[in-house]
Each structure stands twice: as structure tokens, then as C-alpha cells.
Design an enzyme around this catalytic site. Structure first.
Site, PDB file in Angstrom:
ATOM      1  N   GLU A 111     -47.701  50.361  12.835  1.00  0.00           N
ATOM      2  CA  GLU A 111     -46.433  50.766  13.429  1.00  0.00           C
ATOM      3  C   GLU A 111     -45.837  49.656  14.289  1.00  0.00           C
ATOM      4  O   GLU A 111     -46.551  48.769  14.779  1.00  0.00           O
ATOM      5  CB  GLU A 111     -46.644  52.033  14.269  1.00  0.00           C
ATOM      6  CG  GLU A 111     -45.388  52.600  14.940  1.00  0.00           C
ATOM      7  CD  GLU A 111     -44.277  52.995  13.983  1.00  0.00           C
ATOM      8  OE1 GLU A 111     -43.827  52.118  13.208  1.00  0.00           O
ATOM      9  OE2 GLU A 111     -43.839  54.158  14.025  1.00  0.00           O
ATOM     10  N   ARG A 124     -54.610  57.235  12.500  1.00  0.00           N
ATOM     11  CA  ARG A 124     -53.895  58.396  11.979  1.00  0.00           C
ATOM     12  C   ARG A 124     -53.531  58.251  10.498  1.00  0.00           C
ATOM     13  O   ARG A 124     -53.448  59.252   9.784  1.00  0.00           O
ATOM     14  CB  ARG A 124     -52.654  58.693  12.832  1.00  0.00           C
ATOM     15  CG  ARG A 124     -51.700  57.542  13.055  1.00  0.00           C
ATOM     16  CD  ARG A 124     -50.736  57.904  14.199  1.00  0.00           C
ATOM     17  NE  ARG A 124     -49.691  56.912  14.465  1.00  0.00           N
ATOM     18  CZ  ARG A 124     -49.851  55.865  15.253  1.00  0.00           C
ATOM     19  NH1 ARG A 124     -51.033  55.636  15.829  1.00  0.00           N
ATOM     20  NH2 ARG A 124     -48.838  55.042  15.477  1.00  0.00           N
ATOM     21  N   ARG A 156     -45.420  59.473   5.942  1.00  0.00           N
ATOM     22  CA  ARG A 156     -45.976  59.177   7.259  1.00  0.00           C
ATOM     23  C   ARG A 156     -47.361  59.806   7.360  1.00  0.00           C
ATOM     24  O   ARG A 156     -47.724  60.691   6.577  1.00  0.00           O
ATOM     25  CB  ARG A 156     -45.082  59.738   8.356  1.00  0.00           C
ATOM     26  CG  ARG A 156     -43.765  59.006   8.516  1.00  0.00           C
ATOM     27  CD  ARG A 156     -42.879  59.695   9.542  1.00  0.00           C
ATOM     28  NE  ARG A 156     -43.443  59.641  10.898  1.00  0.00           N
ATOM     29  CZ  ARG A 156     -42.893  60.231  11.947  1.00  0.00           C
ATOM     30  NH1 ARG A 156     -41.785  60.937  11.784  1.00  0.00           N
ATOM     31  NH2 ARG A 156     -43.442  60.123  13.136  1.00  0.00           N
ATOM     32  N   HIS A 157     -48.128  59.352   8.323  1.00  0.00           N
ATOM     33  CA  HIS A 157     -49.386  60.004   8.653  1.00  0.00           C
ATOM     34  C   HIS A 157     -49.119  61.456   9.019  1.00  0.00           C
ATOM     35  O   HIS A 157     -47.987  61.846   9.328  1.00  0.00           O
ATOM     36  CB  HIS A 157     -50.042  59.296   9.835  1.00  0.00           C
ATOM     37  CG  HIS A 157     -49.100  59.164  11.002  1.00  0.00           C
ATOM     38  ND1 HIS A 157     -48.850  60.201  11.886  1.00  0.00           N
ATOM     39  CD2 HIS A 157     -48.328  58.125  11.412  1.00  0.00           C
ATOM     40  CE1 HIS A 157     -47.978  59.814  12.792  1.00  0.00           C
ATOM     41  NE2 HIS A 157     -47.641  58.555  12.530  1.00  0.00           N
ATOM     42  N   ASN A 170     -47.908  62.508  18.793  1.00  0.00           N
ATOM     43  CA  ASN A 170     -46.671  63.170  18.374  1.00  0.00           C
ATOM     44  C   ASN A 170     -46.465  64.464  19.154  1.00  0.00           C
ATOM     45  O   ASN A 170     -45.345  64.770  19.598  1.00  0.00           O
ATOM     46  CB  ASN A 170     -46.711  63.494  16.874  1.00  0.00           C
ATOM     47  CG  ASN A 170     -46.634  62.276  15.979  1.00  0.00           C
ATOM     48  OD1 ASN A 170     -47.199  62.267  14.890  1.00  0.00           O
ATOM     49  ND2 ASN A 170     -45.940  61.236  16.415  1.00  0.00           N
ATOM     50  N   HIS A 220     -46.027  54.639   8.867  1.00  0.00           N
ATOM     51  CA  HIS A 220     -45.439  55.103  10.122  1.00  0.00           C
ATOM     52  C   HIS A 220     -43.918  55.168  10.022  1.00  0.00           C
ATOM     53  O   HIS A 220     -43.316  54.591   9.120  1.00  0.00           O
ATOM     54  CB  HIS A 220     -45.855  54.168  11.256  1.00  0.00           C
ATOM     55  CG  HIS A 220     -47.329  53.958  11.344  1.00  0.00           C
ATOM     56  ND1 HIS A 220     -48.156  54.742  12.113  1.00  0.00           N
ATOM     57  CD2 HIS A 220     -48.137  53.051  10.739  1.00  0.00           C
ATOM     58  CE1 HIS A 220     -49.413  54.332  11.983  1.00  0.00           C
ATOM     59  NE2 HIS A 220     -49.421  53.299  11.153  1.00  0.00           N
TER      60      HIS A 220
END
Length: 481
Positions: free
Chosen positions: A299, A278, A228-229, A235, A364
Site C-alpha cells: 500500500e 492482510r 482488495r484484501h 479498516n 490495496h
């Protein structure tokens, strides 16, 4: 079980053809995994397993001699039993059955055609794997065949010698699919694991997809890395979707990831990211490989719920909140997407991943759940709850009949964005009452622990252990699925 869009009007049987050690079971299992992932209910019926369940008569290669009448009768019965199970399963709602056997004679293929097509009215498609490259055959024998249940407790050299003689017995009567004598059959031939492909009379949407998929797979050793980023600003705030930038810890992860990639020294590596800031920022410090941007890796689109927290969604759209918990895979956000939509969007990515050598995909949480479900063979109902922690590299190494998977945690703290599956009673209660969101223990007991990668980060990257305490640990687990 999740209800999926139905692509199959007429049940199909895919019958493998080829000598032993030509990759038939590899193709059968891989094809089944792909078809199930795109929503086509598929099952493999392996004739060798029927033989082993029916008799323990196998002692040596003599069992496969053409003049061994007793063994030939046993093998013929196993074939009919398997075909009966194939037809029964399709009658009960199955969509595609893969009949994994040698089927090396015209007589055997005529028998299959008479049962599957003439008696049952199903569609039939043969897939023949032809391999005359001794290196590929030898590799397949050593990797898979000498470790089969037939050779349990037998010295590998003796097992190899016996198996080569078994192949000779099949070669004595082997008849490749013949365009003139079997012109009524639909089939494809795969030469030397994809060096050349020929297709004859394929019919309809399903067979076209099978041909296209099998044209893209290969057996070249490679490694696929998923991550993932880095942790994003959204987040930290508990918001979903959007296009926010990395947090400070997310930027630290980007530096750590670049160092990790450099130390792997992978030849011909390619980097893929989505178009979201991201992921681009996370891969921005990697200079060892060319990068590509994929809109398909963006995403999942949360529609009207984009940039909201789960608490805000529950308060603003309580019915949508409950509906998603009731069927997370199929639920589609208003003006947005579902996981089922996302699987369809990612099919071109899977096709290209199958063609690649070494690749790192930075994307994502929902996207990686879909990709992992394909490689690790998760069913649709479990897919939306696969744990994909932040600041973790997931290393996949394809093997004979599946993938080895390692979770490598780079020791930089991050929030835990995983939302476990709520118990059924909780989901049902939401339909008639308002209830605050609570945290529940994960229901997926198969989740692997994460290995914290030691020794490759400078002190500036070493902080307190990750906030994701349930996934921290010093144990490296390689799981073969």
C-alpha cells in the site's frame, strides 16, 4: 489537471506503419494509454477519422484504388490536415503524438519525416506492425473492421468481402520499412503481434520506453481479477496504512474468495499479493494456483500519518491534511509517498501484467486505483478518487480497444473506506480555518454499480447487505472504456 514530472525535452511523433487489420490502432491506443499513465501527455491522431469527417465519398473498396485520382487527392489532403493538427498540438504543449495511419509507402514516410523532423525539429519514430498469420488478420477484421463506421448498416459478409479488397489495394503499393533505403529513420517492427521484434536506430529515453513496452504486450485472450484484501482491523478503526491482520469479516471474505476462484476454473491462473499480512491472509485459502509476493504491490506509504485516522491527521497535521485534499495525486506524505510515486513504483507490475494470461491480484485501495487508472484510462486528477470497495472482485477482460469491467460483490458486510473528493470551496476554506470532516456524495458519476454474486456461497457467508449501501445492487454492468 495535475502537473506531472516532465520526461520529454523534445516532442515526439510516433507514426504507425502497416496494412489494414494489422493491429495498428490497437497498438496506438494502448501506447497512448500507457504514456499518459506514466505522465507523458500523449494523443492519438487517427487518419481514418479525418477521412470520415472530410468526405462521405466512401461507398466501396474502390475509394482505395491507386488509380482513383479523386479519392487519392482527398486522402492526401486528410494526411496533411492530420499532420498539421499533430504539429499544432505539440506546439501547444503536447509531448507525444501518435499518428495512426497505414503510411505504407516510402514516399509517405519521407513526407512525414520532412514535416516532423526537418521542418518542426521533433523526434520521429515509426512502429510497423507486420502480420502474415491469416488467423490473426481474420480475427481482427471480424472483431473490429466490419463494425467500423464505414460499414454501418451493411451485411457483415459483404463488409468482410469489401474490406479484403481494400487490403488488396494497399498491398499493391506496400513497401515495408527498409533498412537500406530508409536508414536515416528510427523505427521498430513487430511481427505477428510480438512473435519477433526488430529495432533500428531508436533514440533516447522515450523511444526506449516505447520499445520496451511494446515488446511486452500481447493479444492472447485472458482475464485479470483485482480485489482488495478482506476487511482489516485497521479498516474497522478507520486507520490508514499499517500492517494489521484481517477482521472476522475479512477472514470470511478470504474463505468466500477461495470458493469464488475455485468455481471460475481458470487455466494457468497466477495469484499475486503484496507483502502485507492482510493480503497474504486474504489469498491464504486459495489452493488452485501458485502465489507470488510483490513489494511493489504494498500500500501507499503514508509516512508520518501511518496508523492514524483521518480525524487524527486533521487534528495533528492540519496543513498536511489540507494540502492533500488540494492535490491528492501529487501530494507526498512527509517521509512517505504520493500517488505519482506509486504509479512509478507500479510500472514493473503493469509490464508483467501485460505479459500474463489469467491473474488475480490481491492488494490495496491506492494500489488498485493506480492499476485501474491504467486499464480504464482514467486521468491523473480522477485516479485518487476511483471507488474500490472492500469484498468486491473487479473482473477485467481486455478487448480490441480497451477493457470490459465487471464489479462482482461477494455478499459479506464491510466498512466503506472510500473518502470522496471534497468540493473546491471546502478545500479552499481549510486553508484558513479548522473544519470537521464531513461526508460528501461522490463526484465521479461514471462509477459502475456492483453486481452481487448470487448462489455460490454457503449460508454461513450470507449476512446482511454490505454497509456500502451506495454500491449494493442486483444490476450487473459491463462498461467498456
Amino acid at each position: 489537471m495535475c502537473e506531472r514530472a516532465n520526461y520529454v525535452n523534445t516532442p515526439h511523433v510516433i507514426a504507425m506503419v502497416g496494412l489494414p487489420a494489422r493491429g495498428k490502432t490497437y497498438i496506438a491506443k494502448k501506447l497512448s494509454r500507457y504514456l499518459n499513465w506514466i505522465g507523458i501527455n500523449t494523443k492519438v491522431f487517427n487518419l481514418g477519422e479525418y477521412r470520415r469527417h472530410t468526405t462521405d465519398a466512401y461507398k466501396t473498396h474502390d475509394f482505395f484504388r491507386q488509380d482513383n485520382e479523386e479519392a487519392m487527392a482527398i486522402r492526401a489532403k486528410c494526411c496533411l490536415d492530420a499532420l498539421t493538427d499533430v504539429c499544432n498540438w505539440l506546439e501547444e504543449g503536447g509531448e507525444v503524438a501518435v499518428f495512426d495511419a497505414t503510411n505504407t509507402t516510402i514516399d509517405r514516410r519521407q513526407l512525414i519525416h520532412s514535416i516532423v523532423t526537418e521542418q518542426m525539429g521533433y523526434k520521429l519514430f515509426f512502429v510497423e506492425s507486420i502480420c502474415d498469420d491469416p488467423k490473426i488478420v481474420e480475427s481482427n477484421i471480424k472483431e473490429v473492421k466490419v463494425n467500423s463506421p464505414d460499414y454501418m448498416g451493411i451485411d457483415q459478409e459483404k463488409a468482410l468481402e469489401d474490406f479484403l479488397k481494400r487490403i488488396q489495394h494497399y498491398q499493391e503499393r506496400y513497401e515495408t520499412l527498409d533498412e537500406k533505403r530508409e536508414k536515416y529513420l528510427s523505427y521498430m517492427k513487430i511481427f505477428n503481434t510480438g512473435e519477433k521484434i526488430t529495432v533500428h536506430k531508436h533514440e533516447g529515453h522515450i523511444q526506449s520506453r516505447i520499445v520496451y513496452y511494446l515488446m511486452n504486450i500481447h493479444i492472447t485472450p485472458r482475464t485479470i481479477y483485482f480485489t482488495r484484501h478482506g476487511e482489516s482491523e485497521y479498516n474497522l478503526n478507520g486507520k490508514i496504512g499499517g500492517d494489521s491482520s484481517l477482521s472476522e469479516r475479512g477472514r470470511e471474505y478470504a474463505e468466500a474468495l477461495a470458493k469464488f476462484v475455485k468455481q471460475q476454473k481458470l487455466p494457468n491462473l497466477r495469484i499475486w499479493t503484496s507483502w502485507m499480512k492482510r493480503t497474504v491472509q486474504t489469498a491464504g485459502m486459495i489452493t488452485e494456483a501458485p502465489q507470488e509476493r510483490w513489494r511493489a504491490l504494498n500500500e501507499l506509504d503514508a509516512g508520518i500519518c501511518e496508523e492514524l485516522t483521518y480525524e487524527e491527521i486533521k487534528a495533528k497535521y492540519p496543513q498536511e491534511f489540507a494540502a492533500r485534499d488540494a492535490n491528492k495525486f501529487s501530494y507526498r506524505y512527509p517521509r512517505g509517498e504520493s500517488y505519482e510515486d506509486l504509479v512509478a513504483r507500479l510500472e514493473p507490475v503493469i509490464m508483467e501484467l501485460e505479459r500474463q494470461t489469467n491473474v488475480l491480484v490481491v492488494c490495496h485501495q491506492a494500489v488498485l486505483r493506480c492499476l485501474l487508472a491504467y486499464f480504464l484510462d482514467y486521468p491523473a486528477e480522477e485516479l485518487p478518487y476511483i471507488k474500490v470497495p472492500l469484498h468486491t472482485v473487479i473482473k477485467l477482460t481486455p478487448i480490441a480497444y480497451g477493457c470490459n469491467v465487471e464489479y462482482l460483490h461477494l455478499p459479506i458486510s464491510a466498512v466503506d473506506t472510500h473518502r470522496p473528493k471534497p468540493p473546491a470551496a471546502e478545500v479552499n476554506s481549510r486553508k484558513s480555518s479548522t473544519m470537521s470532516i464531513r461526508d460528501f456524495a461522490p463526484v465521479d458519476s461514471r462509477q459502475e454499480q456492483i453486481n452481487v454474486v448470487p448462489g455460490f456461497l454457503d449460508d454461513k457467508f450470507r449476512g446482511k447487505p454490505s454497509d456500502m449501501s451506495e454500491t449494493d445492487g442486483e444490476v450487473e454492468l459491463i462498461a467498456s472504456r
